[in-house]
Design a protein around this motif. Structure first.
Motif, PDB file in Angstrom:
ATOM      1  N   GLY A  72       0.814  -1.215   0.000  1.00 15.24           N
ATOM      2  CA  GLY A  72       0.000   0.000   0.000  1.00 15.24           C
ATOM      3  C   GLY A  72       0.844   1.260   0.000  1.00 15.24           C
ATOM      4  N   PRO A  74       4.221   3.043  -1.962  1.00 15.14           N
ATOM      5  CA  PRO A  74       4.669   2.850  -3.345  1.00 15.14           C
ATOM      6  C   PRO A  74       5.827   1.857  -3.489  1.00 15.14           C
ATOM      7  N   TYR A 106      -5.532  -1.496   2.277  1.00 14.04           N
ATOM      8  CA  TYR A 106      -6.448  -0.362   2.432  1.00 14.04           C
ATOM      9  C   TYR A 106      -7.769  -0.802   3.069  1.00 14.04           C
ATOM     10  N   GLY A 210      -6.070   4.504   4.513  1.00 12.36           N
ATOM     11  CA  GLY A 210      -4.699   4.649   4.034  1.00 12.36           C
ATOM     12  C   GLY A 210      -3.686   3.895   4.870  1.00 12.36           C
ATOM     13  N   VAL A 211      -2.427   3.978   4.455  1.00  8.38           N
ATOM     14  CA  VAL A 211      -1.332   3.399   5.224  1.00  8.38           C
ATOM     15  C   VAL A 211      -0.550   4.535   5.861  1.00  8.38           C
ATOM     16  N   ALA A 296       2.351   1.035  -8.345  1.00 10.72           N
ATOM     17  CA  ALA A 296       3.381   2.017  -8.008  1.00 10.72           C
ATOM     18  C   ALA A 296       4.790   1.622  -8.425  1.00 10.72           C
TER      19      ALA A 296
ATOM     20  N   ARG B  19      -0.282   3.895 -10.894  1.00  6.40           N
ATOM     21  CA  ARG B  19      -0.843   4.671  -9.780  1.00  6.40           C
ATOM     22  C   ARG B  19       0.203   5.343  -8.890  1.00  6.40           C
ATOM     23  N   LEU B  20       1.428   5.472  -9.412  1.00  5.28           N
ATOM     24  CA  LEU B  20       2.439   6.225  -8.654  1.00  5.28           C
ATOM     25  C   LEU B  20       1.983   7.660  -8.423  1.00  5.28           C
ATOM     26  N   MET B  23      -0.250   7.838  -5.482  1.00  9.60           N
ATOM     27  CA  MET B  23       0.502   7.695  -4.242  1.00  9.60           C
ATOM     28  C   MET B  23       1.226   8.988  -3.881  1.00  9.60           C
ATOM     29  N   ARG B  24       1.819   9.602  -4.921  1.00  8.93           N
ATOM     30  CA  ARG B  24       2.571  10.824  -4.688  1.00  8.93           C
ATOM     31  C   ARG B  24       1.655  11.931  -4.181  1.00  8.93           C
ATOM     32  N   PHE B  27       0.546  11.362  -0.604  1.00  9.57           N
ATOM     33  CA  PHE B  27       1.617  11.612   0.375  1.00  9.57           C
ATOM     34  C   PHE B  27       1.777  13.109   0.616  1.00  9.57           C
ATOM     35  N   PHE B  33      -0.326   7.116   2.605  1.00 13.75           N
ATOM     36  CA  PHE B  33      -0.643   6.592   1.282  1.00 13.75           C
ATOM     37  C   PHE B  33      -2.092   6.114   1.271  1.00 13.75           C
ATOM     38  N   PRO B  35      -5.365   6.281  -1.577  1.00 17.44           N
ATOM     39  CA  PRO B  35      -5.870   6.747  -2.867  1.00 17.44           C
ATOM     40  C   PRO B  35      -7.019   7.748  -2.727  1.00 17.44           C
TER      41      PRO B  35
END
Lengths: 652, 130
Positions: A72, A74, A106, A210-211, A296, B19-20, B23-24, B27, B33, B35
């Motif tokens: 979860g 990247p 998640y 989320g994580v 990711a 899906r980077l 994630m970015r 963050f 992290f 979505p």
């Protein structure tokens, strides 16, 4: 989420299919600290949960899906590890990439543990905290691709991630894996067959939380360090650009030139057609539609979506063609068709078949035909000769559905050869009852040792080093100068240069211990073994830092390596309890007896194999006569409970 | 139309669905992290291998000339520029794809890849609390 945990969700979902109960329990923190997650925690849960007399296909076997602390985030790359007791008695463990694991995280779970057996087919729908078992009667017998569509229709949503079994697993075929999101396959030692034996057709998951990261700044810094190490422009490992853009299928022509391909059931080590037609370059130029990545992943196109638009196989679509897939569906069976190999891969994913099982068992049958042990009438009038592409494709479906001769091959190559006899056992390409994965051994001794000693049968993903090893990475001096890696500080007491020599048995045991321990950590974190290249394959302080940053726990380099060693020792203790010993750590007879004069390759001498095994056991401080961990070693790794259990079961 | 206005443009054929970017963005929004925190999301279709980035962003969070979702995109499927520049790039991609199959999976403007050493967000937040 569990309040005092970062990275981990802290929860395990326990599902009992016999009484349809579902409950969530807290994960004991002590277990997470000792086994990290993923494959590591899985083996601990499995060891404790089942007894040695457990029927692998009965209700008491335990099937465990996992995430880990990095899932979860990247850097978790979507890796899921799935574990159970294999139908062969050893461990069934394997994983797939994609997008399943992050979604499970998640949803708030580190692990999903499935026990029992349902009376009718069901599927598990994990919708965050709402978990239910739903009727899957109408899905039974459907392909994985049909199942995917039908479940999404039923749930009325497309944003779920899924794992399922195909008709082959329902038909109890040898070593079926689990398929995820149509194209990802994992757990080739039979986890899919076990899932089907429980009448569990699928798991669908959607998460809504989320994580949390314990130390975001350290995470950011370390993450960048990881990305730099595997960046196409800045990487020191020449394999990185190839893997990042073309994926492993780009290697195949090189393997062919260097005699690293199993051709004609490993009677030969190269295959003429690889040069011009059945190779990665042609696949990329002609059939790749676009790149397709796991969760990711920082590489643009290690995975790819392909489509065949014309010719005999027009309409075939699929995703990813790894080097092994291409090699076994062409060279191994003597087929010249790249397109048929792509089609074969897609069929295997649709039926939920292990493509290595399928290809090696067909190649074995073809060699039987070549040697006059089987004739055309024995094989349902399918002309199973080397090179007959259509016969190969026909046979795959017959194996999945257990029709006619397919029923024999569905039992696996070893079993089939025992039934047919007449010397065909000698060319069954299996270890611990599981088919090989196209890796050659006679010209790369490290592979022979790695494949022989696997606790879940031959599985190169658990140790494969970057190949061929970058010269920079085998020199202590250059490592220090170029990459600032100090082998002494890393406690790496290995002569890397000697260990990298392909046909020298010296130095292999110590290297294998290092590779096994570190890759166990990789699969516990989890992250993708493909990116463990260049600096990242040696300097595990980086992996330690990302684990510290994510969890905030007190991991240091030595404790992380110990976790890896603990995972391997628990796995070895598990198979020792099941009765496996040194005799099972072997390679197919062909590798020890048959030369390949065309490539100037000699068989591996038994004494060299013995030496490598003994060096390996000694490096692990295991009993060199039995290949079983010593009590002292287990106690040192804080596995005293396992030592006691092995004693109780009269294993040590 | 304002010709100098920059926006995020999308070429879905290049998106690999990793899906980077999600994630970015997540963050940056919340140091975690998730979505659901992200202003960008990828719609993935596994049957046809189609991935489509959906952007719902007003650029207030990483207000600079280099939106981070764009920076981290491994394939160059999303990019931040003016309308006319975007048209140029789409044309450039078509031409280069004809010459070299590598550009089926990575945009010419991402090749031979960015270095990951400098991310604007890193500079902005520093490494103070470590």
């Amino acid at each position: 989420m569990n309040d005092d945990l970062f990275g981990w969700a802290g929860n395990i979902l326990k599902v009992n299919l016999s009484n349809k109960s579902v409950k969530t329990e807290k994960m004991p923190k002590r277990v997470l600290q000792k086994f990290i997650g993923g494959r590591g925690v899985n083996i601990k849960l499995l060891y404790d949960d089942i007894s040695p007399d457990t029927d692998p296909l009965g209700p008491n076997n335990t099937l465990i899906f996992s995430t880990g602390p990095l899932s979860g985030t990247p850097i978790g790359m979507g890796r899921t590890s799935i574990t159970a007791k294999s139908p062969k008695g050893c461990i069934a463990e394997g994983g797939f990439g994609g997008h399943f694991a992050p979604e499970l995280k998640y949803a708030g779970y580190d692990h999903v543990l499935v026990k029992g057996k349902s009376k009718e087919p069901v599927y598990l729908w994990i919708n965050g905290e709402d978990v239910e078992l739903r009727d899957a009667t109408n899905l039974w017998g459907k392909t994985t691709w049909e199942t995917d569509k039908m479940i999404k229709n039923e749930l009325g949503r497309t944003d779920v991630q899924m794992a399922y079994v195909g008709p082959a697993a329902e038909n109890d075929v040898h070593t079926c894996p689990i398929i995820s999101n149509l194209h990802h396959s994992g757990g080739r030692n039979g986890v899919g067959r076990i899932m089907a034996s429980k009448q569990l057709k699928a798991v669908a998951v959607k998460g809504y939380q989320g994580v949390q990261i314990a130390r975001p700044e350290l995470f950011e810094k370390t993450y960048q360090e990881i990305l730099e190490s595997i960046d196409i422009a800045s990487a020191c490992d020449p394999w990185i650009p190839l893997y990042a853009l073309w994926g492993s299928v780009g290697d195949v022509r090189l393997y062919n030139f260097t005699g690293q391909i199993h051709s004609l059931n490993a009677q030969q080590l190269n295959f003429e057609e690889m040069k011009d037609k059945a190779n990665g370059e042609r696949f990329l130029e002609k059939y790749v539609k676009k790149g397709r990545a796991s969760f990711a992943c920082p590489w643009p196109a290690c995975g790819k979506f392909f489509e065949i638009q014309e010719g005999d196989f027009a309409g075939t679509v699929g995703q990813n063609l790894w080097s092994g897939d291409l090699m076994v569906f062409t060279a191994l069976v003597g087929s010249k068709s790249l397109e048929a190999a792509m089609k074969a891969r897609t069929i295997c994913n649709q039926y939920g078949l292990d493509l290595y099982h399928v290809a090696y068992s067909i190649a074995w049958a073809m060699e039987c035909r070549q040697k006059g042990i089987l004739n055309k009438s024995d094989t349902d009038n399918i002309d199973l000769r080397f090179g007959n592409t259509n016969a190969m494709l026909d046979m795959i479906e017959k194996i999945a559905l257990r029709e006619g001769f397919g029923d024999l091959l569905a039992r696996g190559t070893r079993k089939a050869s025992e039934i047919v006899g007449k010397g065909s056992e000698d060319f069954s390409m299996t270890i611990k009852g599981l088919e090989l994965e196209s890796l050659t051994q006679r010209n790369t001794y490290q592979y022979a040792l790695g494949l022989a000693t696997g606790e879940s049968g031959p599985d190169h993903t658990k140790w494969l080093p970057p190949v061929p090893i970058n010269p920079v990475l085998s020199s202590k001096k250059l490592l220090k100068e170029k990459l600032d890696i100090d082998l002494d500080k890393l406690l790496l007491d290995i002569d890397l240069h000697q260990a990298a020599e392909t046909r020298n048995p010296e130095g292999k045991g110590k290297l294998m211990k290092w590779l096994g321990d570190t890759r166990a950590v990789i699969e516990a974190l989890p992250t993708c073994a493909f990116i463990v290249k260049g600096k990242l394959s040696l300097d595990f302080t980086i992996w330690t830092r990302i684990l510290q940053a994510t969890t905030g726990e007190d991991f240091d380099y030595e404790t992380v390596l110990k976790c890896g060693e603990r995972i391997i020792n628990t796995e070895r203790a598990f198979i020792a309890r099941e009765g496996f010993t040194r005799e099972d750590d072997t390679i197919p007879r062909r590798m020890l007896e048959d030369p390949v004069p065309e490539m100037n390759v000699e068989p591996i001498k038994q004494e060299d194999m013995d030496k490598m095994l003994e060096d390996y056991y000694a490096a692990r401080d295991w009993n060199t006569k039995t290949g079983i961990p010593k009590r002292r070693k287990l106690n040192e790794l804080e596995l005293g409970d396992i030592a006691k259990d092995l004693r109780k079961n009269r294993v040590i | 139309m304002n010709e100098s206005k920059k926006e995020i443009h999308v070429i879905p054929e290049l998106c690999n669905g990793c899906r980077l970017c999600e994630m970015r963005c997540s963050f940056i929004q919340g140091n975690e992290f998730d979505p659901l925190l992200s202003n960008i999301s990828i719609e993935r279709n596994n049957y046809e291998g189609v991935d489509v980035p959906h952007i719902n962003c007003d650029f207030t969070d990483c207000s600079c000339d280099k939106p981070e979702c764009v920076e981290v995109c491994p394939t160059g499927s999303i990019f931040y520029c003016t309308e006319s520049k975007a048209r140029e790039r789409k044309q450039e991609l078509k031409e280069k794809q004809r010459l070299q199959p590598i550009f089926k999976v990575i945009a010419p403007w991402k090749w031979p890849y960015q270095s990951w050493k400098k991310w604007p967000y890193m500079d902005k937040r520093g490494e103070s609390s470590e």
